[in-house]
Design an enzyme around this catalytic site. Structure first.
Site, PDB file in Angstrom:
ATOM      1  N   THR A 256       0.851  -1.188   0.000  1.00  0.00           N
ATOM      2  CA  THR A 256       0.000   0.000   0.000  1.00  0.00           C
ATOM      3  C   THR A 256       0.885   1.236   0.000  1.00  0.00           C
ATOM      4  O   THR A 256       1.879   1.291   0.722  1.00  0.00           O
ATOM      5  CB  THR A 256      -0.939   0.006   1.222  1.00  0.00           C
ATOM      6  OG1 THR A 256      -1.794  -1.139   1.137  1.00  0.00           O
ATOM      7  CG2 THR A 256      -1.816   1.249   1.249  1.00  0.00           C
ATOM      8  N   PHE A 258       1.198   5.237   0.733  1.00  0.00           N
ATOM      9  CA  PHE A 258       0.582   6.280   1.546  1.00  0.00           C
ATOM     10  C   PHE A 258       1.165   7.636   1.135  1.00  0.00           C
ATOM     11  O   PHE A 258       2.362   7.727   0.834  1.00  0.00           O
ATOM     12  CB  PHE A 258       0.902   6.065   3.029  1.00  0.00           C
ATOM     13  CG  PHE A 258       0.265   4.836   3.607  1.00  0.00           C
ATOM     14  CD1 PHE A 258      -0.913   4.911   4.325  1.00  0.00           C
ATOM     15  CD2 PHE A 258       0.853   3.588   3.437  1.00  0.00           C
ATOM     16  CE1 PHE A 258      -1.505   3.764   4.860  1.00  0.00           C
ATOM     17  CE2 PHE A 258       0.275   2.443   3.964  1.00  0.00           C
ATOM     18  CZ  PHE A 258      -0.913   2.538   4.679  1.00  0.00           C
TER      19      PHE A 258
END
Ligand code: PRE
Length: 359
Positions: A256, A258
């Site tokens: 992921t 960010f």
């Protein structure tokens, strides 16, 4: 050959030296802090921190590895920074979420935590000054973009000043270390989706219950021995749970990305680091070939595009916003030229941020 007791004495002596030297460094940081307060200038200087680490890695004789030097000095500078002024960082809470982990990996552990209930609140905290920075997920390699974060970036006064990419490993957490007797598995719907293969194989009879965050699932799992949560190791230790099964996500490399956001007056766009990215959002006039046209300046000036996402503009007219990431920094003439040409072709144009790419 020295024995263990002698080696430990030697380590103790070195630690005392280290402590004295680190405190000298901290006292210098305090002085820098006073200077910055007088000038009204920014405490957090990512380009200076990158330079400090780079210089040390160049001089590092070993046996510490370059990556270990970086890890240690990130923490030292995080502690020194917090002496200058505590850096308040907002993220999707509660404690134990991957967003919290991203915030700590980016800023080091000496930060003031501002856990929020959703992404809107993260943006709100960083806009109103309740927090200095916000950290929000923007993209997952198996689930795609985090649409709410992209929509919020569009109209927000915050800009992106950094990014961090996390390898997201989901663990099955519960009060006991075994898989026996799990009746309910609680997690965020995204985590349940990312682990569905494993759950079907290993816990076919268990009910899957969606909750607001993985950390919330872990918190609930600590209240009932027949319940399990899917979350990070960090969440497990936060709520006193065992890891009953490690890395249960179906995708081995579940990453992921960010974004770190703040108001421009908190931190201006970072200077060029040599490996930078410009994030933009644009819309084009509704005519044939318009999307093709905006890509032409990039090709002409040799600027690489690393991301191109579309989001509906919600105008009711089949219009779209395009989220574009370009390699480079606007201080490079070819990037500046490509951006200027691209802007002249767009009905809407906003630079979301210029920042060093994650390792
Ligand atoms: O050099 C600075 O401006 C400092 O504030 C010192 C220091 C450091 O500890 O080295 C701390 C915070 C900044 O982000 C950069 C570096």
């Amino acid at each position: 050959m020295r024995d263990l007791a002698q080696l430990r004495d030697a380590i103790d002596a070195v630690d005392r030296e280290l402590l004295a030297v680190l405190n000298r460094r901290a006292a210098l940081a305090n002085e820098v802090g006073e200077l910055k307060r007088k000038e009204g200038s920014t405490v957090y200087r990512p380009e200076r921190e990158a330079q400090v680490i780079h210089n040390l890695q160049q001089r590092n004789p070993g046996p510490l590895k370059a990556a270990q030097v970086a890890t240690v000095w990130r923490e030292i500078m995080s502690a020194c920074r917090s002496l200058e002024a505590p850096q308040r960082v907002a993220y999707l809470g509660p404690k134990g979420t991957f967003s919290e982990q991203a915030a700590v990996e980016f800023f080091g552990s000496s930060i003031e935590h501002v856990p929020c209930v959703n992404f809107d609140e993260v943006f709100q905290a960083a806009t109103s000054g309740t927090a200095d920075f916000g950290v929000v997920p923007v993209e997952n390699n198996s689930e795609g973009v985090v649409t709410r974060s992209l929509d919020l970036l569009l109209h927000s006064p915050l800009h992106i000043v950094g990014e961090i990419s996390l390898l997201v490993r989901h663990h099955l957490l519960r009060l006991s270390p075994s898989l026996d007797g799990v009746e309910v598995v609680l997690a965020h719907p995204q985590a349940l989706a990312q682990c569905q293969g494993w759950l079907s194989k290993h816990l076919p009879g268990a009910e899957r219950r969606a909750v607001s965050s993985n950390a919330e699932g872990a918190r609930l799992a600590a209240t009932n021995p027949a319940w399990a949560g899917i979350a990070s190791e960090r969440a497990g230790s936060e709520f006193g749970l065992h890891v009953a099964a490690h890395a249960i996500q179906d995708e081995a490399f579940n990453r992921t990305r960010f974004a770190v956001v703040c108001l421009p007056q908190v931190l201006a766009a970072p200077q060029a680091s040599g490996q930078d990215c410009v994030s933009l959002v644009v819309s084009v006039p509704n005519r044939p070939g318009a999307v093709h046209d905006i890509l032409a300046p990039l090709k002409r000036h040799g600027v690489s595009m690393t991301r191109f996402e579309s989001r509906p503009a919600r105008s009711g007219q089949w219009e779209y916003f395009f989220y574009i990431d370009l390699q480079g920094h606007p201080s490079q003439p070819q990037v500046a030229a490509a951006l200027a040409e691209l802007q002249s072709l767009c009905a809407f144009y906003k630079v979301l941020g210029t920042y060093p790419v994650a390792d």
